[in-house]
Design a protein around this motif. Structure first.
Motif, short mmCIF file in Angstrom:
data_model
loop_
_atom_site.label_atom_id
_atom_site.label_comp_id
_atom_site.label_asym_id
_atom_site.label_seq_id
_atom_site.Cartn_x
_atom_site.Cartn_y
_atom_site.Cartn_z
N VAL A 192 -0.69 4.50 86.98
CA VAL A 192 -0.95 3.17 86.44
C VAL A 192 0.32 2.56 85.85
O VAL A 192 0.61 1.38 86.04
CB VAL A 192 -2.06 3.23 85.37
N ILE A 193 1.10 3.36 85.13
CA ILE A 193 2.33 2.87 84.51
C ILE A 193 3.32 2.40 85.57
O ILE A 193 3.92 1.33 85.46
CB ILE A 193 2.96 3.96 83.62
N VAL A 194 3.49 3.21 86.63
CA VAL A 194 4.46 2.87 87.67
C VAL A 194 4.04 1.61 88.43
O VAL A 194 4.87 0.79 88.81
CB VAL A 194 4.62 4.06 88.64
N ARG A 195 2.75 1.43 88.64
CA ARG A 195 2.29 0.28 89.42
C ARG A 195 2.14 -0.98 88.57
O ARG A 195 1.94 -2.07 89.12
CB ARG A 195 0.97 0.61 90.12
N ASP A 196 2.23 -0.86 87.26
CA ASP A 196 2.21 -2.05 86.41
C ASP A 196 3.48 -2.84 86.65
O ASP A 196 4.57 -2.29 86.67
CB ASP A 196 2.11 -1.65 84.94
N GLN A 197 3.36 -4.15 86.84
CA GLN A 197 4.51 -4.96 87.22
C GLN A 197 5.47 -5.25 86.06
O GLN A 197 6.52 -5.84 86.28
CB GLN A 197 4.05 -6.28 87.85
N GLY A 198 5.10 -4.84 84.86
CA GLY A 198 5.99 -5.07 83.74
C GLY A 198 6.71 -3.82 83.26
O GLY A 198 7.85 -3.88 82.82
N CYS A 199 6.04 -2.66 83.36
CA CYS A 199 6.58 -1.45 82.73
C CYS A 199 7.78 -0.87 83.46
O CYS A 199 8.80 -0.55 82.83
CB CYS A 199 5.48 -0.39 82.62
N LEU A 200 7.70 -0.71 84.78
CA LEU A 200 8.81 -0.09 85.50
C LEU A 200 10.08 -0.94 85.46
O LEU A 200 11.17 -0.41 85.17
CB LEU A 200 8.40 0.20 86.94
N PRO A 201 10.02 -2.26 85.70
CA PRO A 201 11.23 -3.07 85.54
C PRO A 201 11.78 -3.00 84.12
O PRO A 201 13.00 -3.02 83.91
CB PRO A 201 10.77 -4.49 85.89
N GLY A 202 10.88 -2.91 83.13
CA GLY A 202 11.33 -2.81 81.75
C GLY A 202 12.06 -1.51 81.48
O GLY A 202 13.06 -1.49 80.76
N ILE A 241 8.32 4.45 94.92
CA ILE A 241 8.20 3.20 94.17
C ILE A 241 9.32 3.11 93.14
O ILE A 241 9.98 2.07 93.00
CB ILE A 241 6.83 3.10 93.48
N MET A 242 9.56 4.20 92.44
CA MET A 242 10.61 4.22 91.42
C MET A 242 11.98 4.08 92.06
O MET A 242 12.83 3.34 91.56
CB MET A 242 10.51 5.52 90.62
N LYS A 243 12.21 4.77 93.16
CA LYS A 243 13.51 4.73 93.82
C LYS A 243 13.83 3.33 94.32
O LYS A 243 14.98 2.89 94.27
CB LYS A 243 13.53 5.72 94.99
N ASN A 244 12.82 2.61 94.79
CA ASN A 244 13.03 1.28 95.36
C ASN A 244 13.00 0.17 94.32
O ASN A 244 13.21 -1.00 94.66
CB ASN A 244 11.97 0.99 96.43
N GLU A 245 12.74 0.50 93.06
CA GLU A 245 12.76 -0.51 92.00
C GLU A 245 14.19 -1.03 91.84
O GLU A 245 15.13 -0.25 91.71
CB GLU A 245 12.26 0.08 90.69
N LEU A 246 14.35 -2.33 91.87
CA LEU A 246 15.67 -2.93 91.79
C LEU A 246 16.44 -2.45 90.54
O LEU A 246 15.94 -2.55 89.43
CB LEU A 246 15.57 -4.45 91.76
N GLY A 247 17.62 -1.93 90.77
CA GLY A 247 18.48 -1.51 89.67
C GLY A 247 18.28 -0.08 89.21
O GLY A 247 19.10 0.42 88.43
N MET A 248 17.23 0.60 89.67
CA MET A 248 16.93 1.95 89.18
C MET A 248 18.06 2.93 89.48
O MET A 248 18.63 3.55 88.57
CB MET A 248 15.62 2.46 89.79
N MET A 249 18.40 3.08 90.76
CA MET A 249 19.39 4.09 91.14
C MET A 249 20.78 3.74 90.62
O MET A 249 21.54 4.62 90.20
CB MET A 249 19.40 4.25 92.66
N VAL A 250 21.12 2.45 90.64
CA VAL A 250 22.42 2.02 90.13
C VAL A 250 22.55 2.33 88.64
O VAL A 250 23.59 2.81 88.18
CB VAL A 250 22.63 0.51 90.38
N SER A 251 21.49 2.05 87.89
CA SER A 251 21.53 2.32 86.44
C SER A 251 21.64 3.81 86.15
O SER A 251 22.37 4.21 85.23
CB SER A 251 20.27 1.74 85.78
#
Length: 268
Positions: free
Chosen positions: A23-33, A65-75
């Motif tokens: 649920v946390i990963v699929r929430d559109q606010g939590c993972l980008p945050g 999902i986490m790997k493809n989140e914009l900025g995740m791997m770079v950060s």
């Protein structure tokens, strides 16, 4: 009063329970945050964020999902290379990075379920998220100019900044052209915007946006925060965590509050 450390600490505690992780990963606010928290200056916030991501990565379906989140791997790469950080932080960043880099094999049944769910949700969304790379976004003054420009655009719901990478993630109405955002930013005469997207190989690329001749509808009255509740497609997700978590309804309501904090008040 919520602050970054209290938010990520509570989110880490929720992520420690396996039934909450999807649920946390699929929430559109939590993972980008959480990705934005990886750029925070407080080492305690960085460590708690990495702990949260480590919990979330323990569920294999969350990994792509986490790997493809914009900025995740770079950060994560940036944290691994920062000599000023403690060994605990760099080691944990390396561990999370390695987990996300491992291939995840899905069964045909899982693939069919994923595609069906995506199709169902995509037809009901009233809002979308756009990530912009903003040239000239170097100081708080320039960020203020960008904030003022975006607040004037009718159809902007919320936005968050990642100053280290000169990026801004904007939630907008689905019928608002991305070019309107670029046109409003270009009107500052000191900033310009390109859209950040992923290509077929999963690599981030910058797409130029045409700003000539684009008319921008402006808000006539600006509230302190643009209301996101009416546009939010995450209502069902928030209720889902209330039903499954052992903490009861309080966890669901807290996640809703945290997601709102993550998407509206990232200004450090």
């Amino acid at each position: 009063m919520m602050d970054a450390l209290s938010v990520v600490s509570q989110l880490r505690d929720l992520a420690s329970e396996p039934q909450n992780r999807e649920v946390i990963v699929r929430d559109q606010g939590c993972l980008p945050g959480l990705v934005l928290f990886l750029d925070h200056q407080n080492p305690d916030v960085l460590f708690a964020t990495l702990q949260t991501l480590r919990y979330l990565a323990e569920m294999p379906p969350n990994i792509p999902i986490m790997k493809n989140e914009l900025g995740m791997m770079v950060s994560l790469e940036n944290l691994m290379e920062r000599n000023s950080l403690s060994d605990d932080i760099t080691s944990l960043a390396q561990e999370v990075y390695n987990i996300l880099c491992k291939p995840v094999f899905r069964t045909p049944v899982q693939e069919r379920k994923k595609k069906a769910q995506f199709f169902l949700n995509s037809t009901n969304k009233k809002a979308k998220s756009v990530t912009l790379h903003i040239q000239g976004l170097d100081t708080t003054d320039q960020r203020g100019l960008c904030e003022e420009a975006l607040l004037k655009v009718k159809g902007v719901i919320s936005f968050t900044f990642q100053m280290a990478s000169k990026r801004c993630t904007v939630r907008i109405r689905s019928d608002l052209p991305t070019e309107s955002l670029a046109s409003a930013i270009a009107a500052t005469q000191v900033l310009s915007a390109q859209q950040v997207v992923k290509n077929e190989e999963g690599e981030e690329v910058l797409i130029p946006l045409n700003t000539s001749g684009v008319q921008v509808q402006q808000n006539t009255a600006l509230p302190a925060y643009l209301p996101e509740e009416e546009e939010s497609p995450e209502k069902e997700v928030d209720r889902a965590i209330s039903r499954t978590t052992t903490k009861g309804d309080s966890s669901g309501s807290w996640l809703n509050t945290a997601a709102s904090f993550l998407t509206k008040t990232f200004y450090w």
